[in-house]
Write an enzyme that holds these catalytic residues in place. Sequence first.
Site, PDB file in Angstrom:
ATOM      1  N   HIS A 240       0.833  -1.224   0.000  1.00 42.46           N
ATOM      2  CA  HIS A 240       0.000   0.000   0.000  1.00 42.46           C
ATOM      3  C   HIS A 240       0.862   1.267   0.000  1.00 42.46           C
ATOM      4  CE1 HIS A 240      -3.367  -2.695   1.218  1.00 42.46           C
ATOM      5  NE2 HIS A 240      -2.423  -3.258   1.967  1.00 42.46           N
TER       6      HIS A 240
ATOM      7  N   SER B 254      15.441  21.237 -16.737  1.00 42.93           N
ATOM      8  CA  SER B 254      14.237  22.029 -17.003  1.00 42.93           C
ATOM      9  C   SER B 254      14.655  23.294 -17.742  1.00 42.93           C
ATOM     10  CB  SER B 254      13.580  22.375 -15.667  1.00 42.93           C
ATOM     11  OG  SER B 254      12.883  23.586 -15.756  1.00 42.93           O
TER      12      SER B 254
ATOM     13  N   LYS C 243      16.615  21.393 -11.551  1.00 39.63           N
ATOM     14  CA  LYS C 243      15.897  20.143 -11.855  1.00 39.63           C
ATOM     15  C   LYS C 243      16.761  19.082 -12.523  1.00 39.63           C
ATOM     16  CE  LYS C 243      12.100  19.237 -11.351  1.00 39.63           C
ATOM     17  NZ  LYS C 243      10.829  19.632 -11.938  1.00 39.63           N
TER      18      LYS C 243
ATOM     19  N   GLU D  90       9.738   8.135 -17.208  1.00 37.77           N
ATOM     20  CA  GLU D  90       8.383   8.650 -17.424  1.00 37.77           C
ATOM     21  C   GLU D  90       7.892   8.306 -18.831  1.00 37.77           C
ATOM     22  OE1 GLU D  90       8.087  12.869 -16.212  1.00 37.77           O
ATOM     23  OE2 GLU D  90       9.791  12.409 -14.923  1.00 37.77           O
TER      24      GLU D  90
ATOM     25  N   LYS E 291      -0.539  -4.168 -39.556  1.00 38.17           N
ATOM     26  CA  LYS E 291       0.896  -3.893 -39.589  1.00 38.17           C
ATOM     27  C   LYS E 291       1.324  -2.663 -38.792  1.00 38.17           C
ATOM     28  CE  LYS E 291       0.575  -5.126 -43.923  1.00 38.17           C
ATOM     29  NZ  LYS E 291      -0.460  -6.125 -43.588  1.00 38.17           N
TER      30      LYS E 291
HETATM   31  N1  ARG Z   1      -1.341  -4.784 -48.574  1.00 39.16           N
HETATM   32  C1  ARG Z   1      -2.175  -5.866 -48.281  1.00 39.16           C
HETATM   33  C2  ARG Z   1      -2.198  -6.096 -46.758  1.00 39.16           C
HETATM   34  O1  ARG Z   1      -1.349  -5.604 -46.126  1.00 39.16           O
HETATM   35  C3  ARG Z   1      -1.694  -7.116 -48.926  1.00 39.16           C
HETATM   36  C4  ARG Z   1      -2.755  -8.129 -49.218  1.00 39.16           C
HETATM   37  C5  ARG Z   1      -3.677  -7.602 -50.229  1.00 39.16           C
HETATM   38  N2  ARG Z   1      -4.642  -8.575 -50.652  1.00 39.16           N
HETATM   39  C6  ARG Z   1      -5.719  -8.242 -51.317  1.00 39.16           C
HETATM   40  N3  ARG Z   1      -6.521  -9.197 -51.636  1.00 39.16           N
HETATM   41  N4  ARG Z   1      -6.029  -7.012 -51.586  1.00 39.16           N
HETATM   42  O2  ARG Z   1      -3.039  -6.725 -46.212  1.00 39.16           O
END
Ligand code: ARG
Length: 456
Positions: A156, A277, A283, A290, A325
Amino acid sequence: MDKMWAGRFSKALDKEADDFNSSIHFDCKMYRQDIKGSIAHATMLAACNIISQSDSETIIKGLESILTDLDNGNLAFDFDAEDIHMFVEAELTKRIGDIGKRLHTARSRNDQVALDIRLFMRDEANEIIALIKKLLAAILVQAEANKETILPGYTHLQRAQPIMFAHHLCAYAMMFIRDIGRIEDAVKRMNFSPLGSCALAGTTYETDREMTAKLLDFDGITLNSIDGVSDRDFCVELMSAFALVMTHLSRFSEEVILWSSWEFKFVELDDSYTTGSSIMPQKKNPDMAELVRGKTGRVYGDLMAMLTILKGIPLAYNKDMQEDKEAIFDSSETVKKCLSVFAPMIETMSVRKDKMYAAAGEGFINATDLADYLVKKGQPFRSAYKTVGQIVGKCVAEGKTLETLTLPEYKEFDSLFEEDLYAEIDLRNCAEKRISAGGTSVASIETQIEYIKKFI
Ligand code: ARG
């Protein structure tokens, strides 16, 4: 530039829609994996007599020259290309002519991208594991130097019991060791090749998926083509493992921030990992810690994004999946950056043993030991606990400590108290006595340090 799929259309894609659709700005990161995958694919196509040996060799040479040129900066990405797969294929055809157009036989971008991201994340996962090991090594440096450094352990955020600083540090090491286990576990499940699943249903060509899987160091192939192109579980698994790494880094950061405050002053961060700072000349701020704490939010956000992207999409591939991605790249990039700064920050911080010891001397953190003293003399623990509570109450009211209370005063509470009680409540003794497996005694710390050393 004409789209590869332009044949079926009578009109070009709207400019803004084209930009919106394009992923090359971020999937260009996977160019090495994309080319490696294509080389394996071209090798297999020739081995299965789907294309000629000489075409395969021409394709592979072309791909290798693209890889070299991209590596050396002699070839720039064409950001008008739709994605990295289209870019590499177009560049190949530019270099070797019509033979390049044979590469995409028995393949689709759907299995291609599923392959690339697996290959890419396998490398990322290994890099992150190596960085966590560096952090473990940094923790070890501090742990070995502080096996007998007493500080108050907290619950705590109230002073609770005396512990060794090494014990506290080793707690984090155990968490990071489990993090590595989780990442390795996710990689194990991810390490099956989807290449050859094609668009979704497999292919009519007699391909050899095992061969490409072997060439690309997979443990086997995905057994269902729809799953092969639709699965992003591995992204979720990795990102949740990364999120936990960040949770641990963030808790550790929070402590480093507290410890380096004037209120604690348990540690002083090295100048190379602190900032000043613009207005307050005195500082010295723990910005790195952080930022690590703050970036934890990003990595959690990336995980949430991935889960949300997946939850409503029907099988098999949908363009939504292109969103995987940026999330996963951001997640692994952030974890890598945080680990890279955090490890040397820990290794170089100086530990103020005097401040830790002084803090341990306040707050009655040896009260449990005083109760245990009475238990050893025959009192039931619950009664001893109550007596010591009353003693602490008296000390608080009179501004005394358990060390300064006299024996006659102790005897007013329980006649079992003798002179030897003072040795029992000595802070160093209190910590050293916690010999239970996994406790804070030096022997236990040495066992932990051995385990961590063996692990890395
Ligand atoms: N750039 C696309 C992705 O990252 C690749 C696959 C695309 N496939 C399609 N059927 N349009 O998912």
